[in-house]
Design an enzyme around this catalytic site. Structure first.
Site, PDB file in Angstrom:
ATOM      1  N   ILE A  88       0.926  -1.189  -0.096  1.00 58.89           N
ATOM      2  CA  ILE A  88       0.082  -0.088  -0.219  1.00 58.89           C
ATOM      3  C   ILE A  88       1.073   1.328   0.076  1.00 58.89           C
ATOM      4  CG2 ILE A  88      -0.456   0.207   2.432  1.00 58.89           C
ATOM      5  CD1 ILE A  88      -3.187   0.934   1.878  1.00 58.89           C
ATOM      6  N   ALA A  89       0.626   2.223  -0.844  1.00 53.00           N
ATOM      7  CA  ALA A  89       1.643   3.196  -1.071  1.00 53.00           C
ATOM      8  C   ALA A  89      -0.067   4.357  -1.431  1.00 53.00           C
ATOM      9  CB  ALA A  89       2.263   2.866  -1.804  1.00 53.00           C
ATOM     10  N   GLU A 122       2.761  -6.710   6.797  1.00 55.01           N
ATOM     11  CA  GLU A 122       4.003  -6.302   7.502  1.00 55.01           C
ATOM     12  C   GLU A 122       4.640  -4.616   7.263  1.00 55.01           C
ATOM     13  OE1 GLU A 122       4.173 -10.426   6.406  1.00 55.01           O
ATOM     14  OE2 GLU A 122       3.861  -8.855   5.269  1.00 55.01           O
ATOM     15  N   ASN A 127       8.596   3.040   9.954  1.00 51.33           N
ATOM     16  CA  ASN A 127       7.096   3.855   9.149  1.00 51.33           C
ATOM     17  C   ASN A 127       6.186   4.013  10.830  1.00 51.33           C
ATOM     18  OD1 ASN A 127       4.927   4.692   7.743  1.00 51.33           O
ATOM     19  ND2 ASN A 127       4.983   3.320   5.725  1.00 51.33           N
ATOM     20  N   TYR A 134      -3.132   2.314  10.259  1.00 50.87           N
ATOM     21  CA  TYR A 134      -3.493   0.791  10.723  1.00 50.87           C
ATOM     22  C   TYR A 134      -3.866   0.181  12.223  1.00 50.87           C
ATOM     23  CZ  TYR A 134      -0.149   0.068   6.431  1.00 50.87           C
ATOM     24  OH  TYR A 134       0.488  -0.069   5.313  1.00 50.87           O
TER      25      TYR A 134
END
Length: 173
Positions: A88-89, A122, A127, A134
């Site tokens: 995911i970005a 992960e 980060n 999350y």
């Protein structure tokens, strides 16, 4: 409009299924955001090829801004009732717009549709921004994978979200 709606409103990025022609733009964003451990073109091609099989286990999404620029992407693997957020970005100029939350919600919705009982991911231990996102979506830390990100050797924090109540009505169905 729901978080998984493929349309956009109010100038927000439109979210849709990733296609092969998106790979080059996704790679540019991948290299910009993750220069030490970016995915290769082959990795994305392999994931999209699996998504095309009749018994698909992968789902990939991109977000496009009003000019057609890819500003985010996300991917899910779901096999035998277990889901795993593959990637995911979000482009830096889109941070704080809610796009990361929209992409994550789309993966959660897909995991629920695939009858996943749990969803793993992960995330780099350094980060903290992603970890906070999350956690807002119910992911909890469950372990560490030492030297997970290569070639940088950065550890990964493993996070888990239980999905048992996803998609059920108030009467339990």
């Amino acid at each position: 409009m729901t978080a998984s709606d493929p349309t956009s409103a109010g100038g927000a990025a439109a979210v849709r299924e990733m296609r092969w022609w998106d790979i080059e733009a996704v790679l540019e964003l991948e290299r910009e955001l993750f220069p030490e451990d970016a995915w290769s073109a082959g990795m994305f091609w392999s994931e999209l090829a699996d998504a095309r099989h009749a018994r698909a286990t992968r789902w990939y999404t991109v977000a496009e801004d009003a000019e057609g620029r890819i500003v985010g992407y996300a991917g899910l693997m779901a096999i035998a009732g277990e889901g795993d957020v593959q990637t995911i970005a979000v482009a830096r100029d889109q941070w704080g717009t809610g796009l990361g939350a929209r992409l994550l919600q789309r993966l959660i919705d897909q995991a629920a549709a695939a009858s996943c009982g749990e969803l793993l991911l992960e995330v780099r231990v350094d980060n903290e921004r992603a970890q906070r996102l999350y956690a807002r979506f119910g992911f909890e830390p469950v372990g560490i994978r030492r030297n997970y990100y290569q070639p940088s050797g950065v550890d990964a924090l493993v996070m888990l979200r239980q999905m048992k109540d996803e998609g059920k009505t108030d009467d339990g169905r």
